[in-house]
Design a protein around this motif. Sequence first.
Motif, PDB file in Angstrom:
ATOM      1  N   UNK A 144      21.887  37.881  96.359  1.00 37.44           N
ATOM      2  CA  UNK A 144      21.613  36.678  95.573  1.00 37.44           C
ATOM      3  C   UNK A 144      20.298  36.827  94.803  1.00 37.44           C
ATOM      4  N   UNK A 145      20.249  36.333  93.559  1.00 34.57           N
ATOM      5  CA  UNK A 145      18.986  36.372  92.809  1.00 34.57           C
ATOM      6  C   UNK A 145      17.863  35.589  93.494  1.00 34.57           C
ATOM      7  N   UNK A 146      18.224  34.664  94.387  1.00 33.18           N
ATOM      8  CA  UNK A 146      17.205  33.887  95.076  1.00 33.18           C
ATOM      9  C   UNK A 146      16.634  34.559  96.308  1.00 33.18           C
ATOM     10  N   UNK A 147      17.215  35.689  96.680  1.00 32.04           N
ATOM     11  CA  UNK A 147      16.789  36.351  97.913  1.00 32.04           C
ATOM     12  C   UNK A 147      15.346  36.882  97.838  1.00 32.04           C
ATOM     13  N   UNK A 148      14.903  37.501  96.737  1.00 27.72           N
ATOM     14  CA  UNK A 148      13.520  37.987  96.691  1.00 27.72           C
ATOM     15  C   UNK A 148      12.485  36.871  96.868  1.00 27.72           C
ATOM     16  N   UNK A 149      12.748  35.711  96.262  1.00 29.08           N
ATOM     17  CA  UNK A 149      11.821  34.593  96.422  1.00 29.08           C
ATOM     18  C   UNK A 149      11.792  34.126  97.865  1.00 29.08           C
ATOM     19  N   UNK A 150      12.954  34.091  98.504  1.00 29.62           N
ATOM     20  CA  UNK A 150      13.010  33.741  99.922  1.00 29.62           C
ATOM     21  C   UNK A 150      12.205  34.734 100.758  1.00 29.62           C
ATOM     22  N   UNK A 151      12.373  36.030 100.490  1.00 33.18           N
ATOM     23  CA  UNK A 151      11.611  37.036 101.231  1.00 33.18           C
ATOM     24  C   UNK A 151      10.111  36.826 101.047  1.00 33.18           C
ATOM     25  N   UNK A 152       9.699  36.521  99.837  1.00 29.97           N
ATOM     26  CA  UNK A 152       8.281  36.295  99.572  1.00 29.97           C
ATOM     27  C   UNK A 152       7.762  35.106 100.380  1.00 29.97           C
ATOM     28  N   UNK A 153       8.520  34.037 100.391  1.00 33.29           N
ATOM     29  CA  UNK A 153       8.073  32.843 101.110  1.00 33.29           C
ATOM     30  C   UNK A 153       8.078  33.047 102.621  1.00 33.29           C
ATOM     31  N   UNK A 195      15.773  42.413  90.051  1.00 34.54           N
ATOM     32  CA  UNK A 195      16.311  41.239  89.361  1.00 34.54           C
ATOM     33  C   UNK A 195      15.530  40.890  88.089  1.00 34.54           C
ATOM     34  N   UNK A 196      14.508  41.675  87.765  1.00 37.90           N
ATOM     35  CA  UNK A 196      13.751  41.434  86.542  1.00 37.90           C
ATOM     36  C   UNK A 196      12.968  40.136  86.559  1.00 37.90           C
ATOM     37  N   UNK A 197      12.223  39.901  87.633  1.00 45.47           N
ATOM     38  CA  UNK A 197      11.411  38.688  87.764  1.00 45.47           C
ATOM     39  C   UNK A 197       9.931  39.069  87.789  1.00 45.47           C
ATOM     40  N   UNK A 198       9.312  39.219  86.622  1.00 42.41           N
ATOM     41  CA  UNK A 198       7.925  39.701  86.588  1.00 42.41           C
ATOM     42  C   UNK A 198       6.923  38.741  87.213  1.00 42.41           C
ATOM     43  N   UNK A 199       7.166  37.432  87.112  1.00 42.84           N
ATOM     44  CA  UNK A 199       6.196  36.512  87.706  1.00 42.84           C
ATOM     45  C   UNK A 199       6.172  36.654  89.225  1.00 42.84           C
ATOM     46  N   UNK A 200       7.337  36.770  89.831  1.00 42.39           N
ATOM     47  CA  UNK A 200       7.371  37.003  91.272  1.00 42.39           C
ATOM     48  C   UNK A 200       6.701  38.330  91.618  1.00 42.39           C
ATOM     49  N   UNK A 201       6.887  39.341  90.768  1.00 40.35           N
ATOM     50  CA  UNK A 201       6.199  40.616  90.983  1.00 40.35           C
ATOM     51  C   UNK A 201       4.684  40.432  90.984  1.00 40.35           C
ATOM     52  N   UNK A 218       3.767  41.902 105.454  1.00 40.26           N
ATOM     53  CA  UNK A 218       3.822  43.069 104.563  1.00 40.26           C
ATOM     54  C   UNK A 218       5.273  43.522 104.341  1.00 40.26           C
ATOM     55  N   UNK A 219       6.062  43.555 105.403  1.00 45.65           N
ATOM     56  CA  UNK A 219       7.467  43.962 105.272  1.00 45.65           C
ATOM     57  C   UNK A 219       8.223  42.995 104.370  1.00 45.65           C
ATOM     58  N   UNK A 220       7.979  41.693 104.542  1.00 51.31           N
ATOM     59  CA  UNK A 220       8.660  40.693 103.714  1.00 51.31           C
ATOM     60  C   UNK A 220       8.221  40.790 102.263  1.00 51.31           C
ATOM     61  N   UNK A 224      10.569  44.674  95.877  1.00 51.41           N
ATOM     62  CA  UNK A 224      11.711  45.485  95.453  1.00 51.41           C
ATOM     63  C   UNK A 224      12.778  44.623  94.792  1.00 51.41           C
ATOM     64  N   UNK A 225      13.059  43.461  95.390  1.00 49.80           N
ATOM     65  CA  UNK A 225      14.068  42.569  94.837  1.00 49.80           C
ATOM     66  C   UNK A 225      13.664  41.979  93.500  1.00 49.80           C
TER      67      UNK A 225
END
Length: 260
Positions: free
Chosen positions: A122-131, A160-166, A147-149, A155-156
Amino acid sequence: MSGSGTTAGDDPLQTAVWRLRSRGCWTDAAALLTPHSTSPALALQRAALLVERCLFTGKGWADAEDALRTAEATAGDDDERGAAACERGHLAYAATVLSVRDRADEARAALGRAAALLAPDSPGRPLLDFRRGLVAEHLAESPQAARAAYHRAHTGADAHGDPLLLSFTWRHLAALALRDGELAEARHGFTESLRIREDLGYLIGTAPALAALADTEPEPEAGRLRAEAMRLFRLLGGVPTWLADQLTPPAQAAQAAQAV
């Protein structure tokens, strides 16, 4: 909430929302989305804006709760319900970390619910991992799990091309590196975070990025970065509210504490 700035081909509504959000005008940005609250995606985006406002200003909790309840009510599938649960967890995290109210258990439960609902791709998974990394670092005091999260989120976000989350994952990984005494790694991460925010025009997040980078630089560069951060902080009306302490060099901070 993440986001990627705007390009020439973007939806005019999203362009307007981004420009307001990036300057800390969350209420005005949310108002643009109010007529579209029957759309699950836009109802969630409106809630996310108001949650972000809480995290940056420490205000507007009731508005964020109302918007989040609307987003939860309009969600129609697991992905939408998972994204709303992720936002619910973020609001609970913000209230806890800003010492408004201890909602740590709610934050963990909501993010756990989001993990069960969101598909692995899901495109929402990287944001979930960050939180989940934020909760691990700041509520559970487990930097290893954080750190693992953050790495999963990084990586996610890239995939998914989300530079702000990066920019956020770079920043938080760098903070952990600085905590471990890895100065070069920390400087690189903070530099990347700042570069992305400047490229996107994410003005409200630029002062924190400058202040973080200053902690890895010697004088006079550190002083220059803090001065620029302070200029932006004042320009934006003292937002984010929690940044003020970070803009005072350690020696000055000690003097100020003694003066009080």
